[in-house]
Write a protein that holds these residues in place. Structure first.
Motif, PDB file in Angstrom:
ATOM      1  N   ASP A 296       0.820  -1.203   0.000  1.00 53.65           N
ATOM      2  CA  ASP A 296       0.000   0.000   0.000  1.00 53.65           C
ATOM      3  C   ASP A 296       0.860   1.262   0.000  1.00 53.65           C
ATOM      4  OD1 ASP A 296      -0.820  -0.012   3.552  1.00 53.65           O
ATOM      5  OD2 ASP A 296       0.999  -0.523   2.493  1.00 53.65           O
ATOM      6  N   THR A 297       0.243   2.364  -0.286  1.00 54.73           N
ATOM      7  CA  THR A 297       0.963   3.634  -0.374  1.00 54.73           C
ATOM      8  C   THR A 297       0.882   4.373   0.956  1.00 54.73           C
ATOM      9  OG1 THR A 297      -1.032   4.701  -1.207  1.00 54.73           O
ATOM     10  CG2 THR A 297       0.539   3.882  -2.833  1.00 54.73           C
ATOM     11  N   PRO A 298       1.915   5.141   1.266  1.00 52.00           N
ATOM     12  CA  PRO A 298       1.879   5.915   2.505  1.00 52.00           C
ATOM     13  C   PRO A 298       0.922   7.081   2.400  1.00 52.00           C
ATOM     14  CG  PRO A 298       3.873   6.414   1.270  1.00 52.00           C
ATOM     15  CD  PRO A 298       3.172   5.320   0.535  1.00 52.00           C
ATOM     16  N   ASP A 299       0.754   7.765   3.501  1.00 47.86           N
ATOM     17  CA  ASP A 299      -0.153   8.895   3.610  1.00 47.86           C
ATOM     18  C   ASP A 299       0.652  10.101   4.054  1.00 47.86           C
ATOM     19  OD1 ASP A 299      -2.058  10.677   5.264  1.00 47.86           O
ATOM     20  OD2 ASP A 299      -3.441   9.332   4.226  1.00 47.86           O
ATOM     21  N   ALA A 300       0.265  11.285   3.601  1.00 45.49           N
ATOM     22  CA  ALA A 300       0.999  12.503   3.956  1.00 45.49           C
ATOM     23  C   ALA A 300       0.942  12.815   5.445  1.00 45.49           C
ATOM     24  CB  ALA A 300       0.463  13.695   3.156  1.00 45.49           C
ATOM     25  N   ASP A 301       0.023  12.165   6.165  1.00 39.38           N
ATOM     26  CA  ASP A 301      -0.066  12.358   7.614  1.00 39.38           C
ATOM     27  C   ASP A 301       0.734  11.324   8.395  1.00 39.38           C
ATOM     28  OD1 ASP A 301      -1.646  14.546   7.285  1.00 39.38           O
ATOM     29  OD2 ASP A 301      -3.529  13.549   7.756  1.00 39.38           O
ATOM     30  N   ASP A 302       1.328  10.360   7.696  1.00 35.68           N
ATOM     31  CA  ASP A 302       2.100   9.331   8.391  1.00 35.68           C
ATOM     32  C   ASP A 302       3.289   9.944   9.123  1.00 35.68           C
ATOM     33  OD1 ASP A 302       0.528   7.192   7.737  1.00 35.68           O
ATOM     34  OD2 ASP A 302       1.757   6.516   6.058  1.00 35.68           O
ATOM     35  N   HIS A 303       3.568   9.417  10.298  1.00 31.51           N
ATOM     36  CA  HIS A 303       4.722   9.879  11.067  1.00 31.51           C
ATOM     37  C   HIS A 303       5.942   8.992  10.856  1.00 31.51           C
ATOM     38  CE1 HIS A 303       3.448  13.392  13.336  1.00 31.51           C
ATOM     39  NE2 HIS A 303       2.301  12.805  13.603  1.00 31.51           N
ATOM     40  N   VAL A 304       5.834   8.006   9.961  1.00 31.85           N
ATOM     41  CA  VAL A 304       6.981   7.178   9.589  1.00 31.85           C
ATOM     42  C   VAL A 304       6.925   6.968   8.083  1.00 31.85           C
ATOM     43  CG1 VAL A 304       8.238   5.031   9.984  1.00 31.85           C
ATOM     44  CG2 VAL A 304       6.801   5.956  11.793  1.00 31.85           C
ATOM     45  N   LEU A 305       8.074   7.132   7.417  1.00 36.53           N
ATOM     46  CA  LEU A 305       8.126   6.949   5.968  1.00 36.53           C
ATOM     47  C   LEU A 305       9.329   6.108   5.576  1.00 36.53           C
ATOM     48  CD1 LEU A 305       7.329  10.446   4.371  1.00 36.53           C
ATOM     49  CD2 LEU A 305       5.865   8.421   4.420  1.00 36.53           C
ATOM     50  N   ASN A 306       9.129   5.243   4.577  1.00 35.66           N
ATOM     51  CA  ASN A 306      10.234   4.583   3.874  1.00 35.66           C
ATOM     52  C   ASN A 306      10.417   5.363   2.574  1.00 35.66           C
ATOM     53  OD1 ASN A 306      10.031   2.676   5.926  1.00 35.66           O
ATOM     54  ND2 ASN A 306       8.792   1.276   4.706  1.00 35.66           N
ATOM     55  N   LEU A 307      11.651   5.752   2.270  1.00 36.04           N
ATOM     56  CA  LEU A 307      11.864   6.640   1.143  1.00 36.04           C
ATOM     57  C   LEU A 307      13.213   6.412   0.481  1.00 36.04           C
ATOM     58  CD1 LEU A 307      12.661  10.195   2.579  1.00 36.04           C
ATOM     59  CD2 LEU A 307      12.526   8.187   3.999  1.00 36.04           C
ATOM     60  N   GLN A 308      13.357   6.984  -0.705  1.00 36.87           N
ATOM     61  CA  GLN A 308      14.593   6.913  -1.473  1.00 36.87           C
ATOM     62  C   GLN A 308      15.053   8.330  -1.762  1.00 36.87           C
ATOM     63  OE1 GLN A 308      15.099   5.645  -5.950  1.00 36.87           O
ATOM     64  NE2 GLN A 308      14.937   3.768  -4.726  1.00 36.87           N
ATOM     65  N   PHE A 309      16.360   8.563  -1.695  1.00 32.98           N
ATOM     66  CA  PHE A 309      16.873   9.911  -1.938  1.00 32.98           C
ATOM     67  C   PHE A 309      18.347   9.878  -2.306  1.00 32.98           C
ATOM     68  CE2 PHE A 309      17.408   8.987   2.574  1.00 32.98           C
ATOM     69  CZ  PHE A 309      18.689   9.466   2.865  1.00 32.98           C
ATOM     70  N   SER A 310      18.817  10.974  -2.856  1.00 36.66           N
ATOM     71  CA  SER A 310      20.258  11.145  -3.058  1.00 36.66           C
ATOM     72  C   SER A 310      20.740  12.260  -2.133  1.00 36.66           C
ATOM     73  CB  SER A 310      20.580  11.486  -4.511  1.00 36.66           C
ATOM     74  OG  SER A 310      20.035  12.751  -4.868  1.00 36.66           O
ATOM     75  N   TRP A 311      21.993  12.162  -1.728  1.00 40.37           N
ATOM     76  CA  TRP A 311      22.593  13.141  -0.803  1.00 40.37           C
ATOM     77  C   TRP A 311      23.994  13.439  -1.307  1.00 40.37           C
ATOM     78  CZ3 TRP A 311      25.152  11.944   4.498  1.00 40.37           C
ATOM     79  CH2 TRP A 311      25.378  13.135   5.203  1.00 40.37           C
ATOM     80  N   LYS A 312      24.175  14.670  -1.745  1.00 38.61           N
ATOM     81  CA  LYS A 312      25.473  15.112  -2.251  1.00 38.61           C
ATOM     82  C   LYS A 312      26.017  14.144  -3.312  1.00 38.61           C
ATOM     83  CE  LYS A 312      26.606  17.695   1.937  1.00 38.61           C
ATOM     84  NZ  LYS A 312      27.573  17.939   3.033  1.00 38.61           N
TER      85      LYS A 312
END
Length: 289
Positions: free
Chosen positions: A203-219
């Motif tokens: 299922d998809t997360p919700d914008a009100d969730d206080h925990v998220l699994n995510l993907q990102f780049s950093w520098k």
């Protein structure tokens, strides 16, 4: 997956007490707003490229007045520039930075979250009952420097890894599980949010969730999968991870807990007498089960 996991009820009860008294937790949609956008795809560890499924930042708004005016956030933010990004590089801790560490600990120890934590840990004989000794224990768990890389240098500590983030051999992002650091790095154009990762790919997360699994780049480096609390106070995270760290002597502790509406797996890895890493993994949210 959720049905096969056994919830630690005692730990869940304690963490729900902390959740209830976390008055410094920011309110989604009011104190901050996030934009989840697209679902991130698979990226191998060590990759430097990831398909961007989110053209906009994750955080579209954060009430920075609260970050500046609430002492635990302000003292937390002052620590974020105290560390070398790369492992293998010896950390130089100045007297001013040591003072900032102490100020942060003093600030969080004033809160109901940490007072509740101390009472619980002392009752279980996991922490000294003396407040000054408890503060020293927290310092050793979170701020005592140790060798993460094999260079021999004292290059890391629990706080740096979990809350600030590090890079390893110029290839991987490790750590960086804190939403305030993520927001500030995103604002500085150092972090590029790539999209959310669905829980168990269901299922998809919700914008009100206080925990998220995510993907990102950093520098310029990609983290294929990261997870973080969103909106919670620094003291809540320190409290939760400290409790899980102290409740087991295993190198890696995984505790399944039900906190508020969230079914979470809390992962804490030790590095001797200090935290090596710690993070939450969202399993499910009751309002969508």
């Amino acid at each position: 997956m959720a049905t096969s996991l056994s919830v630690n009820q005692e730990l869940s009860d304690v963490l729900n007490q902390l959740w209830k008294v976390d008055v410094n937790r920011l309110k989604p949609g009011v104190d901050y707003k996030i934009s989840l956008q697209g679902k991130a795809g698979f990226v191998a560890q060590g990759s430097k490229q990831a398909r961007d499924m989110a053209r906009m930042p994750l955080f579209s708004y954060v009430d920075e007045d609260k970050l500046r005016s609430i002492e635990t956030y302000a003292s937390f933010i002052s620590l974020l520039d105290n560390y070398e990004m790369s492992t293998g590089v010896a950390e130089t801790i100045t007297p001013e930075e040591l003072q900032e560490n102490q100020h942060f600990l003093d600030a969080i120890l004033k809160t109901a979250v940490m007072k509740t934590t101390h009472r619980y840990l002392a009752s279980k004989k996991l922490s000294p009952s003396d407040p000054l000794q408890f503060k020293k224990q927290l310092f050793d768990i979170w701020f005592r420097m140790y060798q993460r890389d094999r260079t021999g240098a004292e290059d890391s500590c629990g706080f740096e890894h979990v809350f600030v983030g590090e890079t390893r051999a110029g290839k991987d992002i490790i750590g960086l599980h804190n939403w305030v650091q993520f927001y500030l790095q995103e604002k500085a154009n150092n972090v590029d949010y790539k999209g959310y990762k669905a829980r168990d790919n269901k299922d998809t997360p919700d914008a009100d969730d206080h925990v998220l699994n995510l993907q990102f780049s950093w520098k310029g480096l990609v983290k294929p999968l990261g997870s973080s609390f969103i909106g919670v106070s620094p003291e809540f995270e320190v409290a939760l991870f400290t409790i899980v760290f102290l409740m087991s002597t295993e190198k890696t502790t995984k505790a399944v807990v039900k906190v508020d509406e969230y079914l979470l797996e809390i992962v804490v890895c030790r590095h001797g007498r200090a935290i090596g890493t710690s993070y939450p993994k969202m399993i499910s949210s009751n309002n969508r089960q």
